[in-house]
Design an enzyme around this catalytic site. Sequence first.
Site, mmCIF file in Angstrom:
data_model
loop_
_atom_site.group_PDB
_atom_site.id
_atom_site.type_symbol
_atom_site.label_atom_id
_atom_site.label_comp_id
_atom_site.label_asym_id
_atom_site.label_seq_id
_atom_site.Cartn_x
_atom_site.Cartn_y
_atom_site.Cartn_z
ATOM 1 N N ARG A 72 -5.222 -5.675 -1.279
ATOM 2 C CA ARG A 72 -5.412 -6.439 -0.035
ATOM 3 C C ARG A 72 -6.857 -6.923 0.016
ATOM 4 N NH1 ARG A 72 -1.520 -3.121 4.240
ATOM 5 N NH2 ARG A 72 0.373 -3.607 3.074
ATOM 6 N N ASP A 78 -1.348 -5.272 6.945
ATOM 7 C CA ASP A 78 -0.202 -5.775 6.184
ATOM 8 C C ASP A 78 -0.251 -7.295 6.001
ATOM 9 O OD1 ASP A 78 0.787 -3.201 6.171
ATOM 10 O OD2 ASP A 78 2.229 -3.523 7.786
ATOM 11 N N GLU A 239 12.342 0.420 5.841
ATOM 12 C CA GLU A 239 12.040 0.521 4.405
ATOM 13 C C GLU A 239 12.936 1.563 3.726
ATOM 14 O OE1 GLU A 239 7.347 -0.623 4.380
ATOM 15 O OE2 GLU A 239 7.876 1.359 5.080
ATOM 16 N N ARG A 255 13.897 4.721 5.997
ATOM 17 C CA ARG A 255 12.927 4.958 7.079
ATOM 18 C C ARG A 255 13.590 4.698 8.425
ATOM 19 N NH1 ARG A 255 6.848 2.338 7.294
ATOM 20 N NH2 ARG A 255 6.647 2.059 9.543
ATOM 21 N N ARG A 315 1.024 11.226 8.862
ATOM 22 C CA ARG A 315 1.158 10.966 7.432
ATOM 23 C C ARG A 315 0.225 11.906 6.670
ATOM 24 N NH1 ARG A 315 1.982 4.314 7.157
ATOM 25 N NH2 ARG A 315 3.990 4.357 8.248
ATOM 26 N N TYR A 344 2.705 6.185 1.574
ATOM 27 C CA TYR A 344 3.859 5.741 0.806
ATOM 28 C C TYR A 344 3.872 6.400 -0.573
ATOM 29 C CZ TYR A 344 4.752 1.888 4.128
ATOM 30 O OH TYR A 344 5.055 1.149 5.239
ATOM 31 N N GLU A 366 -0.056 7.139 -1.861
ATOM 32 C CA GLU A 366 -1.287 6.838 -1.136
ATOM 33 C C GLU A 366 -1.909 8.159 -0.702
ATOM 34 O OE1 GLU A 366 0.261 2.603 0.771
ATOM 35 O OE2 GLU A 366 0.437 4.425 1.953
#
Length: 387
Positions: A72, A78, A239, A255, A315, A344, A366
């Site tokens: 990115r 995103d 997802e 998800r 997360r 992820y 990640e």
Amino acid sequence: MEAGGRLAALSFLLSVVFRSCVCKIDPAQIDPLLYEEQLLWVSGAQGEVNTYRIPLLSFTPKGSLLAITEGRKSTAGDVGAKFIAVRRSTDKGATWAPTTFIVDDGLQPDGLNLGAVVVDEEVGSVIVVYAICFHLYQCRPASTMMVESVDDGLSWSKPRNLSVQLGVKAFAPGPGFGIQKRYEPAKGRLVVCGHGTLEGDGVFCILSDDHGQNWYNGAALKSIPYNQKKKAKDFNPDECQPVELTDGSIVINVRNQNNYHCQCRLVVRSLDGGLSLPVEGLYFDYTLVDPVVAAGALQKDGVIYFTNPANEQHRINLTLRWSVTDGKTWDKKAVQIWAGPSGYSCITSLSSGSAEDRKYIYVIYEKGHKDYRETVSFAKIHLFGGR
Ligand SMILES: *[C@@H]1O[C@H](CO)[C@@H](O)[C@H](O)[C@H]1NC(C)=O
Ligand SMILES: *[C@@H]1O[C@H](CO)[C@@H](O)[C@H](O)[C@H]1NC(C)=O
């Protein structure tokens, strides 16, 4: 033993060793060990990339590993301009070639989003499917794109616009891998599943029966209410990661975007090679608690593996689980890969069927200390405790 007999014995031995098999694994043998780990990308550390996110991992038909991620360019968000970054390993993850950028979307306000990697073992190609303009931010329409490598991931084709065949629709593949059906029905079919826009969300699969030349729309499991603004706790499958079971059915681990029914994963199954996802087969897997994230799944030698940050709120706590009952139950001995921030993940394994390749699975995820977006890490897992 006379020479002919010896030759026969040798060729029998070789066929046992090299045949790719659905060998039964004794559940008690599985004792996963984090064998080695290395950071493949560090956000903010290199030139024109702000953040590396959405890592995918794949085997190739020649036994290499490909790590693929978004670079990115100017923000961690995103939306925005990005590269697709690839690193390649030809020694089962011990060393990795430097990053190559295989797609550059320029300065697009709403650039590319990964994506799904799918290997066609029949023709030896690797395909990456991704979206552009998925969020319709200062651009229109959203398109589904693909690039292909026929030389083991060394070089890649120019992007091809699959929306010409599929019709215009916001579709975000994966993130994870697509599958090539190894069993009937529809042996050889490529199946890539993903999700729609936040309002028109749901699990959607696109299919190809000719090695990625032509694509058509397959199964859809739509959110409720469909094409209407969602509320908390609405049914909103998002997802997803498909795996093929040895009976030829496709199980998709999804998800659960709005925490419908539970703070856990939802699972749905296709019995017709990705053409339909009957709602009667849908269930919620209470063991797989989830903070609403993209997770990893794999079927190898009849065992299902699953990775996610195993926590209902945050997360954190990237955890590997395994099931010898096709996901109906999970072994109590889950293995923590990383206690801290983790996002992820994607799992792969090499499929030669050799004794060596049956011992390992590979996870990309990640990983960070304060924030899961700090790095993309590669973990090699020995399935039998290093034995
Ligand atoms: C892809 O094809 C669709 C359908 O023909 C078209 O509307 C869209 O603009 C194309 N996208 C790109 C990036 O060319
Ligand atoms: C991490 O995952 C394990 C395995 O599911 C679980 O027992 C543990 O409570 C989790 N820890 C946190 C902090 O989420």
